[in-house]
Design an enzyme around this catalytic site. Structure first.
Site, PDB file in Angstrom:
ATOM      1  N   ASN A  15      12.122  40.428 -14.234  1.00  0.00           N
ATOM      2  CA  ASN A  15      10.856  40.861 -13.819  1.00  0.00           C
ATOM      3  C   ASN A  15      11.192  42.350 -13.853  1.00  0.00           C
ATOM      4  O   ASN A  15      11.898  43.049 -12.917  1.00  0.00           O
ATOM      5  CB  ASN A  15      10.248  40.463 -12.558  1.00  0.00           C
ATOM      6  CG  ASN A  15       8.947  40.800 -12.305  1.00  0.00           C
ATOM      7  OD1 ASN A  15       8.329  41.813 -12.756  1.00  0.00           O
ATOM      8  ND2 ASN A  15       8.259  40.393 -11.453  1.00  0.00           N
ATOM      9  N   ARG A  92       9.098  39.027 -18.090  1.00  0.00           N
ATOM     10  CA  ARG A  92       7.568  39.516 -17.627  1.00  0.00           C
ATOM     11  C   ARG A  92       7.026  40.650 -18.585  1.00  0.00           C
ATOM     12  O   ARG A  92       7.687  41.746 -18.519  1.00  0.00           O
ATOM     13  CB  ARG A  92       7.552  40.025 -16.119  1.00  0.00           C
ATOM     14  CG  ARG A  92       6.143  40.063 -15.859  1.00  0.00           C
ATOM     15  CD  ARG A  92       5.955  40.845 -14.474  1.00  0.00           C
ATOM     16  NE  ARG A  92       4.639  41.632 -14.139  1.00  0.00           N
ATOM     17  CZ  ARG A  92       4.450  42.632 -13.367  1.00  0.00           C
ATOM     18  NH1 ARG A  92       5.442  43.445 -12.798  1.00  0.00           N
ATOM     19  NH2 ARG A  92       3.307  43.099 -13.287  1.00  0.00           N
ATOM     20  N   HIS A 181      -1.717  41.469 -13.601  1.00  0.00           N
ATOM     21  CA  HIS A 181      -1.184  40.749 -12.621  1.00  0.00           C
ATOM     22  C   HIS A 181      -1.248  39.198 -12.714  1.00  0.00           C
ATOM     23  O   HIS A 181      -1.449  38.551 -11.307  1.00  0.00           O
ATOM     24  CB  HIS A 181      -1.989  41.189 -11.274  1.00  0.00           C
ATOM     25  CG  HIS A 181      -1.558  42.571 -10.682  1.00  0.00           C
ATOM     26  ND1 HIS A 181      -2.430  43.420 -10.229  1.00  0.00           N
ATOM     27  CD2 HIS A 181      -0.320  43.135 -10.792  1.00  0.00           C
ATOM     28  CE1 HIS A 181      -1.776  44.451  -9.787  1.00  0.00           C
ATOM     29  NE2 HIS A 181      -0.581  44.576 -10.491  1.00  0.00           N
ATOM     30  N   ARG A 242      -3.264  55.469  -9.032  1.00  0.00           N
ATOM     31  CA  ARG A 242      -4.176  55.200  -9.851  1.00  0.00           C
ATOM     32  C   ARG A 242      -5.431  55.185  -9.306  1.00  0.00           C
ATOM     33  O   ARG A 242      -5.852  54.618  -8.319  1.00  0.00           O
ATOM     34  CB  ARG A 242      -3.783  53.897 -10.741  1.00  0.00           C
ATOM     35  CG  ARG A 242      -2.707  53.736 -11.700  1.00  0.00           C
ATOM     36  CD  ARG A 242      -2.403  52.320 -12.492  1.00  0.00           C
ATOM     37  NE  ARG A 242      -1.432  52.009 -11.775  1.00  0.00           N
ATOM     38  CZ  ARG A 242      -0.756  50.638 -11.625  1.00  0.00           C
ATOM     39  NH1 ARG A 242      -1.580  50.073 -12.849  1.00  0.00           N
ATOM     40  NH2 ARG A 242       0.192  50.121 -11.136  1.00  0.00           N
ATOM     41  N   GLU A 389       6.322  35.620  -8.595  1.00  0.00           N
ATOM     42  CA  GLU A 389       6.163  35.903 -10.012  1.00  0.00           C
ATOM     43  C   GLU A 389       7.182  34.881 -10.824  1.00  0.00           C
ATOM     44  O   GLU A 389       6.809  34.317 -11.904  1.00  0.00           O
ATOM     45  CB  GLU A 389       5.995  37.096 -10.434  1.00  0.00           C
ATOM     46  CG  GLU A 389       4.678  37.779  -9.994  1.00  0.00           C
ATOM     47  CD  GLU A 389       4.508  39.459  -9.936  1.00  0.00           C
ATOM     48  OE1 GLU A 389       3.737  39.904 -10.305  1.00  0.00           O
ATOM     49  OE2 GLU A 389       5.820  39.955  -9.912  1.00  0.00           O
TER      50      GLU A 389
END
Length: 402
Positions: A15, A92, A181, A242, A389
């Protein structure tokens, strides 16, 4: 999701972040982590290498200034036997673009297609591709699988993924909403179904990933039917640096007044906006929470906007669900910030959502209770659940090669 009876073996899940590499050696079908590794760059100095193997934890500093060196460090942690027993390596990838819509075994054609998508997520994909190339070179006899954050949203209905722009933008240029996501949203949706003791396909969920990057997803019948991020990871909620949603007309106005170009403005929206832009202090929720407690009005405003935009998105995502059984918060902020969780859920009482203040304060880690639940008994419920994840990545890779 693959449970007992599925593929067996070990998968190395990589990841990749902009300056970090998280790795987990996952045994299947149990999902047990045999080894976890974190390589974290500290800029120009040596990188931090943290390794957990069972109950043993070690930490060291190494020379790993780029992602190829980080991959070499991770591979070097594995024993000869662990490398020999690998079923696959899962990577990922934040964005697969229009060509790679689902998890895929990486060959040269898939690698080229992923390169074409790099400009759609410039903060993430180029670094992940450097790690992918290094891992393929270091472990050439093992299948490598691209596990995509966009894959979970591939069944979005057209009404959810289309923008109201000229048809040629969509047909010729692929301008549409992809969503991100996905590995995290899938992880916590699977987990909350197990904790509720109900089939995932019977639940109407909103999963809310809050961290430096933020997004929400509506999960119905076990699949994502709408989400807040769009063509790139810039759309949607207020994030650490962001902006999230902003009127495109504002960009034209700023460009006209300042002479800034599109690339410069997008850079500002990605790196100098969000919590950092609002507060002028920090992008870190922990630091802003401390500043708010000390009386900082800009910090309080930044956190309030962050929570307000998240709550507004949750309410909007109830529309495609037709109701709500549970709200699940995850990500570094969603899992650990009682302040943010109360700020979000406090705006959603009209949906029947409430918090148990004691459970919220301990992040759902109540003795004798159901782990993760932070609401009183009843429906709809609210949960704070750590995402995994790497487990989703490992199971997806095993399904493709097993």
């Amino acid at each position: 999701m693959t449970h007992a009876g599925g593929p067996t073996g070990s998968v190395l899940a990589l990841n990749c972040g902009s300056s970090t590499l998280k790795a987990a050696l996952v045994d299947l079908p149990s999902g047990t982590r045999r080894v976890t590794v974190l390589v974290e760059s500290r800029g120009s100095g040596p990188a931090r290498l943290a390794v957990h193997r069972g109950a043993e934890a070690t930490e060291d500093t190494i020379d790993a200034g780029d992602h190829a060196a980080m991959v070499a460090a991770v591979v070097g942690v594995l024993t000869v036997g662990e490398r020999r027993d690998l079923l696959a390596v899962a990577h990922r990838l934040v964005h697969g673009g229009a060509q790679v819509r689902d998890h895929a075994v990486v060959d040269d054609a898939v690698r080229d297609a992923l390169e074409d998508a790099a400009g759609l997520a410039p903060l993430h994909v180029p670094a992940a591709l450097r790690a992918l190339d290094a891992a393929r070179a270091a472990l050439p006899d093992v299948p490598h699988v691209a596990t995509l954050d966009t894959a979970y949203h591939r069944e979005l209905p057209e009404v959810a993924f289309r923008y109201a722009v000229p048809e040629a933008w969509y047909a010729d240029l692929g301008v549409r909403r992809y969503g991100f996501h996905g590995l995290s949203h899938q992880s916590v949706a699977d987990q909350v179904a197990g904790r509720l003791g109900r089939p995932l396909a019977s639940l109407r969920l909103v999963t809310l990933h809050l961290g430096n990057g933020c997004s929400a997803a509506a999960v119905r019948d076990g699949v994502s039917v709408d989400t807040t991020m769009g063509f790139t990871p810039l759309e949607g909620l207020v994030m650490g640096t962001r902006s999230g949603d902003i009127d495109a007309g504002a960009l034209a106005y700023v460009a006209g007044r300042t002479g800034a170009g599109v690339a410069e403005l997008v850079e500002v929206l990605n790196h100098e906006s969000g919590l950092l832009g609002l507060s002028g202090l920090s992008h870190d929720v922990r630091e802003l929470t401390e500043a708010e407690a000390e009386g900082s009005l800009p910090a309080a405003l930044a956190l309030d906007v962050y929570c307000y935009r998240a709550a507004k998105a949750v309410a909007a995502l109830v529309v495609p669900l037709g109701g709500l059984d549970a709200l699940v918060l995850t990500g570094g902020v969603g899992e650990h910030s009682a302040r943010v969780r109360s700020g979000v859920v406090g705006l959603l009482t009209h949906l029947g959502l409430t918090l148990d203040d004691e459970l919220n304060a301990v992040h759902g880690l109540a003795v004798g209770g159901v782990p993760g639940r932070i609401s009183p008994p009843g429906n709809p419920s609210v949960w704070a659940i750590p995402t995994d994840e790497e487990l989703v990545m490992a199971r997806a890779a095993a399904l493709l090669v097993g």
